[in-house]
Design an enzyme around this catalytic site. Structure first.
Site, mmCIF file in Angstrom:
data_model
loop_
_atom_site.group_PDB
_atom_site.id
_atom_site.type_symbol
_atom_site.label_atom_id
_atom_site.label_comp_id
_atom_site.label_asym_id
_atom_site.label_seq_id
_atom_site.Cartn_x
_atom_site.Cartn_y
_atom_site.Cartn_z
ATOM 1 N N HIS A 1 0.854 -1.188 0.000
ATOM 2 C CA HIS A 1 0.000 0.000 0.000
ATOM 3 C C HIS A 1 0.889 1.236 0.000
ATOM 4 C CE1 HIS A 1 0.486 -0.637 4.488
ATOM 5 N NE2 HIS A 1 0.842 0.620 4.365
HETATM 6 P P1 TYD Z 1 -1.967 -2.774 7.546
HETATM 7 O O1 TYD Z 1 -1.426 -1.399 7.630
HETATM 8 O O2 TYD Z 1 -2.806 -3.127 6.381
HETATM 9 O O3 TYD Z 1 -0.765 -3.826 7.674
HETATM 10 P P2 TYD Z 1 0.408 -4.207 6.668
HETATM 11 O O4 TYD Z 1 0.466 -3.172 5.612
HETATM 12 O O5 TYD Z 1 1.621 -4.227 7.511
HETATM 13 O O6 TYD Z 1 0.136 -5.556 6.122
HETATM 14 O O7 TYD Z 1 -2.749 -3.056 8.897
HETATM 15 C C1 TYD Z 1 -3.200 -4.345 9.235
HETATM 16 C C2 TYD Z 1 -4.454 -4.203 10.092
HETATM 17 O O8 TYD Z 1 -4.176 -3.475 11.299
HETATM 18 C C3 TYD Z 1 -5.564 -3.442 9.384
HETATM 19 O O9 TYD Z 1 -6.776 -4.113 9.650
HETATM 20 C C4 TYD Z 1 -5.595 -2.088 10.057
HETATM 21 C C5 TYD Z 1 -5.026 -2.360 11.430
HETATM 22 N N1 TYD Z 1 -4.229 -1.213 11.939
HETATM 23 C C6 TYD Z 1 -4.772 -0.403 12.933
HETATM 24 O O10 TYD Z 1 -5.917 -0.592 13.399
HETATM 25 N N2 TYD Z 1 -4.029 0.634 13.404
HETATM 26 C C7 TYD Z 1 -2.784 0.905 12.923
HETATM 27 O O11 TYD Z 1 -2.120 1.870 13.388
HETATM 28 C C8 TYD Z 1 -2.234 0.053 11.881
HETATM 29 C C9 TYD Z 1 -0.878 0.307 11.316
HETATM 30 C C10 TYD Z 1 -2.999 -0.987 11.432
#
Ligand code: TYD
Length: 140
Positions: A56
């Site tokens: 992302h």
């Molecule tokens: P995501 O940023 O999509 O993880 P990655 O890119 O590392 O695979 O986040 C994973 C999940 O965690 C998503 O459901 C959103 C949640 N999340 C929060 O609730 N708060 C946060 O600060 C972060 C970074 C993620």
């Protein structure tokens, strides 16, 4: 908003307080080490070998990514250029500017990916679709 390229993303050498017999200590302090103030800290851990994270971009978030333990790779793209950084020291931080597509992979066992972020969690700041990202970079 300012437009950044992958060349604006770099490894920052953080402060290291070394004590011969008692190990090391690293500090990150608002107003000293980073071009942004930290509003949120989160960390990724227990990532199974072979898995990748990220995929992302953020519209306006600045981040510092640190391998607090173990190692992993971070590939950044600004839609034109791509650079891969290997993080394996807790005193090295990767400054990730807004508008970078990122993929995190090659997690070692026990890796802890600590992220210092310039803002609280806002789902609307995420771009999770690569075509939308390219569109954001070209027209946004
Ligand atoms: P995501 O940023 O999509 O993880 P990655 O890119 O590392 O695979 O986040 C994973 C999940 O965690 C998503 O459901 C959103 C949640 N999340 C929060 O609730 N708060 C946060 O600060 C972060 C970074 C993620």
């Amino acid at each position: 908003m300012e437009r950044f390229s992958v060349n604006d993303c770099c490894i920052i050498d953080l402060d290291r307080h070394h004590s011969d017999r008692k190990g090391n200590l690293t500090v990150v302090e608002n107003g000293k080490d980073l071009p942004f103030d930290v509003k949120r800290v989160y960390y990724l851990y227990d990532v199974p070998g072979g898995e990748s994270r990220g995929s992302h971009a953020h519209r306006s978030l600045n981040q510092l990514i640190i391998a607090a333990s173990g190692s992993f790779s971070v590939t950044l793209s600004d839609g034109v250029n791509k650079t891969t950084f290997f993080l394996n020291r807790p005193y090295k931080g990767l400054l990730v500017r807004p508008g970078m597509w990122r993929d995190l992979d090659d997690f070692s066992s026990g890796a802890v990916c600590m992220v210092l972020a310039s803002d609280v969690y806002k789902e609307e700041d995420y771009i999770r679709d690569y075509d939308e990202f390219l569109n954001f970079r070209n027209n946004g």
